[in-house]
Structure formats: structure tokens, C-alpha cells
Design a protein around this motif. Structure first.
Motif, short mmCIF file in Angstrom:
data_model
loop_
_atom_site.label_atom_id
_atom_site.label_comp_id
_atom_site.label_asym_id
_atom_site.label_seq_id
_atom_site.Cartn_x
_atom_site.Cartn_y
_atom_site.Cartn_z
N UNK A 288 0.54 -1.26 -0.13
CA UNK A 288 0.14 0.20 -0.21
C UNK A 288 0.74 1.31 -0.34
N UNK A 289 0.70 2.33 -0.97
CA UNK A 289 1.44 3.47 -1.13
C UNK A 289 2.45 3.38 -1.76
N UNK A 290 3.05 1.90 -2.70
CA UNK A 290 3.86 2.09 -3.40
C UNK A 290 3.69 2.92 -4.90
N UNK A 291 4.33 4.03 -4.84
CA UNK A 291 3.80 4.73 -6.32
C UNK A 291 4.79 4.38 -7.32
N UNK A 292 4.58 4.93 -8.59
CA UNK A 292 5.66 4.44 -9.72
C UNK A 292 7.03 5.61 -8.82
N UNK A 293 7.17 6.10 -8.32
CA UNK A 293 8.75 7.00 -7.78
C UNK A 293 9.16 5.95 -6.30
N UNK A 294 8.17 5.07 -5.82
CA UNK A 294 8.32 4.25 -5.37
C UNK A 294 9.19 3.05 -5.82
N UNK A 295 8.79 2.39 -7.35
CA UNK A 295 8.80 2.08 -7.95
C UNK A 295 10.43 1.63 -8.74
N UNK A 313 7.55 -11.14 -4.83
CA UNK A 313 5.61 -11.69 -4.49
C UNK A 313 4.99 -10.30 -3.61
N UNK A 314 3.87 -10.41 -4.56
CA UNK A 314 3.05 -9.55 -4.38
C UNK A 314 2.24 -9.71 -3.17
N UNK A 315 1.44 -8.18 -3.23
CA UNK A 315 1.66 -7.77 -1.25
C UNK A 315 -0.17 -8.97 -1.64
N UNK A 316 0.21 -9.38 -0.26
CA UNK A 316 -1.40 -10.09 0.39
C UNK A 316 -2.22 -9.45 1.81
N UNK A 317 -2.95 -8.65 1.59
CA UNK A 317 -3.60 -8.37 2.30
C UNK A 317 -3.62 -9.23 3.44
N UNK A 318 -3.45 -9.26 4.62
CA UNK A 318 -3.53 -9.67 5.36
C UNK A 318 -4.27 -9.36 7.10
N UNK A 319 -5.17 -10.23 7.39
CA UNK A 319 -5.49 -10.01 8.52
C UNK A 319 -5.40 -10.11 9.53
N UNK A 330 -2.34 -1.11 -3.82
CA UNK A 330 -1.93 -0.55 -5.18
C UNK A 330 -2.66 -1.79 -5.93
N UNK A 331 -3.23 -1.22 -7.38
CA UNK A 331 -4.24 -2.75 -7.98
C UNK A 331 -3.43 -3.74 -8.23
N UNK A 332 -4.43 -4.91 -8.31
CA UNK A 332 -3.72 -6.09 -8.26
C UNK A 332 -2.86 -5.66 -9.60
N UNK A 333 -3.93 -5.47 -10.82
CA UNK A 333 -2.86 -5.64 -12.00
C UNK A 333 -1.52 -5.10 -12.16
N UNK A 334 -1.15 -3.77 -11.33
CA UNK A 334 -0.20 -2.97 -11.36
C UNK A 334 0.65 -3.88 -10.73
N UNK A 335 0.84 -4.46 -9.80
CA UNK A 335 1.73 -5.27 -8.76
C UNK A 335 1.86 -6.23 -9.77
N UNK A 336 1.15 -6.80 -10.22
CA UNK A 336 1.65 -7.90 -10.99
C UNK A 336 2.69 -7.19 -12.25
N UNK A 337 1.79 -6.43 -12.46
CA UNK A 337 3.39 -5.58 -14.18
C UNK A 337 4.33 -5.18 -13.53
#
Length: 451
Positions: A288-295, A313-319, A330-337
């Protein structure tokens, strides 16, 4: 398995011969949780009459929910108190089907297993994992491990050395030292890490073997271990350091210290002290909060770090984790890309790094025989060099047989010459008098080009 053996159970060679099927689960991220549940569903479909026990982290974390939602399992067993596994197994076979609720991890839960008999080994020949600590107190905001396994609990060094000595007596040639963060080993009981003390103790053991260190948090890397590794070449210069990110903003949000500059400084220190060092890391994309600049910062770090091996690995939101309510998902599609980009850029880095081993003479740990190639009368064996950890890195492909006494056998260390790289794998040839010219392109290359 050791506790079950001590209680009179016998491991069946195949599920069809078993009274009880135990599925050992993971509860770390969503994909692992789903894989664990799918395993239960698969076994139930294959063996509708068998008793199935879902054990491990998933049961520890979701015991109550699973009892209600997964009738395909006859019972559940967490990992808070392993001593109860024999009673749980007997209860399920007798039709009671216990559901073991989540509970705080007991300090003795991971050490009592080693008492009263040798533990079975599930790894490939010649290699064994040695867990020196359980749990983690780092509390990274994305990580559910402290929720499942509790805070850091370290074993005592004499206890671990006894286990290592026993494994070596059983013919093990590689001791893979693991824990959620072995860099913090002993910090729960002492003022500083006792990893250097442990490595000093293991150096006192006699014999020809490897010690491989896995999972050292970069914020807790004890630099004093470098001197010990320099003195004892049996402690492999292989470092698994999960940086996770390079952006200082993202690392702070993950409840981790450091930044790209500090990470690169650590890498430079290791490589300057130990030129043959091999370094693996892990990146987390889409936090969460990862921007294009961070990437972009992470991409720049990847290019400068020149890591030998890298997992993503992509972020998994865990209870229950601190990041669960975080905004800016971050949208899953963006994270996967982003993950794909990292992986695509890493391939040529890893391949170039592996090129530096071609021409060297190194020991190879032989793991299994694959049979003949069809191109020559040589057999093909799979194994690993010091630069390759089990399961996760590339492998060493060995062409040879015992006609000239090369000593090829699963579970042995054999001196070899690295003759070629194909993809991320290395081809090695066992050293034998008069065998193979230095210009031989290698069997792996022939296979790659001809089959």
C-alpha cells in the motif's frame, strides 16, 4: 514426524497405504493459503475414505473458521504445541476429529521434537535443514508470521550442535541453517545476536561438510560472521538477505529500517570482504502506497545491487497485520506488472553473475540421477554448487558415470569443473584424470542445442 514415530506410528510410503494423511500447511499469504486448502480437497477427492488432518500454520491461524468451512478435513492441528500431534492423530483415526484452537507458541514447542530419537529427513540426499529459532519479533507490517508463530524464541547452542553432529554422523553433507530471522538468533535471551557464537561452535565440528545460512534480516546482519566465514570455508559465502524494497518511504511503512544506500553499503561490505559471496534477496511489490517513484527506486537498486538470485512476491492483505487497514492499496494488475518487470530485468543479471563460475573447480553436492542423455554414454545427475541453495535457485547438471571412479552418488560432495552455463543452470564435469578437454562445450549445451 519424530513425535509420531516415538508414539508408535509408521510413515506409509504412499497415501493409499496410510490410515491418516497429514497436510502440512502455510498461512503466510493468500496464494499459499489457497494452495493448502486445495491440497486437502485433492486428497479428499483421491481418497474419500481416508482420514485427513490439516496441520501447520493455516490451522494455527484459522482453526475455528476451518472447522466450520472445510468439512473435507477430519481434524485440524496448529503448531503452538507440537507435543500434542500424536494425541490429535489418534483422535482423528478413532473418529473424534479434534480441532486444535490457536494458542501462543510454547517455548519448548520446537525443541521437544528433537528429544527421544532421530528426526526423519524429507530433504534431498545429503542435505538437511536445521532450525535454530522459531517465531519473529520484527513485526513487519505486512507479515503474519508473528501472529502465527509468535515472537522470537531461540534454541540453545549446545542443543543445536548436538543435532548438527548427529546429522553429520548420518551422512549429511550440507546443514541449512534456518529461522524466520537467523540474524536475530539469541537476541531474545541475550543483549546481541549469538549467530557468531553459533558459527564458532559449529566450526569446531570435524569433517567435510557445508553450512548454508538462510534468511538474515538486513537490519540485523551481524558483520562479525564475515570473519568466521573467512576462516572456515565450510561455512558457505551464501547470504539470503530479504531487502523487500529500496524506497525509504516504503521500508518505513513496512516497519523496516534501511534504504537503498544502506542496503548497497551492506552488499559492498560483504563482497569486499568475501569476493566469492553469493547473495539472494526478496522484493515485495504492490505494498500500500507504492508509487511509480517508489518502484523506480527499486528498479535502480536492482540494477546497482546486481543480486545473484532474486525472488518476488506481490502484497497479500492479511488480517491482523498492521498494514491490513492501510490506505492507498495498489491494484493487483499494477502489482503483478511491476513484479514481471523486476523478474524480466533480473534474468540477465543472474545469468551474467553465473558466468563468473564457468572455468572454476568447485565441489558439487550430488542430489539425484536422471539417466542417460541419448547424446553420449554419460549419465546425467542433478546437484548444486555452493552458489545454489536447495529448491529455490538454479542447479548443477553433472555429466558423468563411475567408469573411471568419479565417485558420483546421491548425497556426496564431488570436485567438479564448471564448463558451461545454460540459462540459470550450470553444467559441471567431475574431475577425473584425462577426462574432457578444456574446450569441450559441455553436455548441457549439447542437450540445449540438440533436443
Amino acid at each position: 514426524m519424530s513425535l509420531l514415530n516415538n508414539a508408535g506410528w509408521t510413515a506409509a510410503p504412499a497415501a493409499e497405504n496410510a490410515d491418516l494423511i497429514i497436510v502440512n500447511s502455510c498461512g503466510f499469504i493468500e496464494s499459499a493459503k489457497q494452495e493448502s486448502i486445495n491440497a486437502v480437497l485433492l486428497w479428499r477427492r483421491l481418497y474419500p475414505e481416508k482420514k485427513i488432518l490439516l496441520a501447520g500454520c493455516l490451522s494455527q491461524r484459522y482453526a475455528q473458521e476451518l472447522t466450520e468451512s472445510l468439512p473435507e478435513a477430519d481434524g485440524f492441528f496448529g503448531n503452538a504445541d507440537l507435543a500434542g500431534i500424536a494425541a490429535a492423530a489418534a483422535g482423528i483415526v478413532n473418529g473424534k476429529g479434534p480441532g486444535i484452537p490457536a494458542a501462543p507458541m510454547k517455548e519448548e514447542a520446537h525443541t521437544s521434537v528433537l528429544q527421544g530419537g532421530r528426526r526423519p529427513l524429507l530433504s534431498l540426499p545429503g542435505s538437511a535443514y536445521v532450525k535454530i529459532s522459531e517465531g519473529c519479533s520484527n513485526c513487519c507490517s505486512f507479515c503474519a508470521i508473528p501472529l502465527i508463530r509468535g515472537g522470537l524464541v531461540s534454541r540453545e547452542i549446545p542443543d543445536i550442535i548436538t543435532e548438527c553432529r548427529d546429522l553429520l554422523e548420518r551422512g549429511i553433507r550440507e546443514l541449512c541453517i534456518i529461522g524466520q530471522d537467523i540474524g536475530s538468533f539469541g537476541a531474545d535471551k541475550y543483549s546481541a545476536s549469538r549467530l557468531p557464537d553459533f558459527l564458532t561452535a559449529i566450526s569446531s565440528l570435524k569433517g567435510d561438510f557445508w553450512v548454508r545460512l538462510l534468511y538474515i534480516h538486513p537490519d540485523h546482519f551481524p558483520l562479525s560472521i564475515l570473519e568466521i566465514i573467512e576462516k572456515d570455508q565450510r561455512i558457505l559465502p551464501y547470504f539470503d538477505i530479504p531487502f523487500q524494497h529500496a524506497s525509504a518511504k516504503m521500508l518505513k511503512a513496512m516497519n523496516r529500517g534501511g534504504n537503498a544506500s544502506k542496503h548497497l553499503e551492506l552488499l559492498e561490505t560483504i563482497r569486499s570482504r568475501i569476493p566469492g559471496a553469493v547473495i539472494r534477496s526478496t522484493f515485495l511489490l504492490g505494498f500500500p502506497g507504492e508509487t511509480d517513484e517508489d518502484f523506480a527506486e527499486l528498479l535502480d537498486f536492482q540494477e546497482k545491487a546486481r543480486l545473484d538470485w532474486l525472488g518476488c512476491f506481490t502484497y497479500s492483505r492479511e488480517e491482523g497485520t498492521a498494514a491490513y487497514p492501510a490506505k492507498g492499496r495498489v491494484p493487483k494488475k499494477v502489482a503483478a506488472g511491476r513484479r514481471r518487470i523486476i523478474e524480466e530485468r533480473q534474468s540477465p543479471i543472474t545469468e551474467k553473475n553465473m558466468d563468473r563460475f564457468v572455468g572454476l573447480t568447485l565441489d558439487a553436492l550430488i542430489e539425484e540421477q536422471m539417466g542417460g542423455s541419448g547424446l553420449t554414454d554419460e549419465d546425467i545427475w542433478l546437484g548444486r554448487l555452493y552458489c545454489q541453495a536447495p529448491e529455490i535457485d538454479g542447479c548443477a547438471v553433472i555429466a558423468g558415470n563411475d567408469k573411471d571412479g568419479a565417485g558420483l552418488a546421491a548425497g556426496t560432495l564431488v570436485p567438479c569443473r564448471v564448463v558451461a552455463r545454460c540459462g540459470i543452470d550450470l553444467e559441471v564435469l567431475p574431475l577425473r584424470p584425462g577426462d574432457y578437454g578444456s574446450n569441450d562445450p559441455g553436455l548441457l549445451t549439447k542437450l540445449h542445442n540438440g533436443v
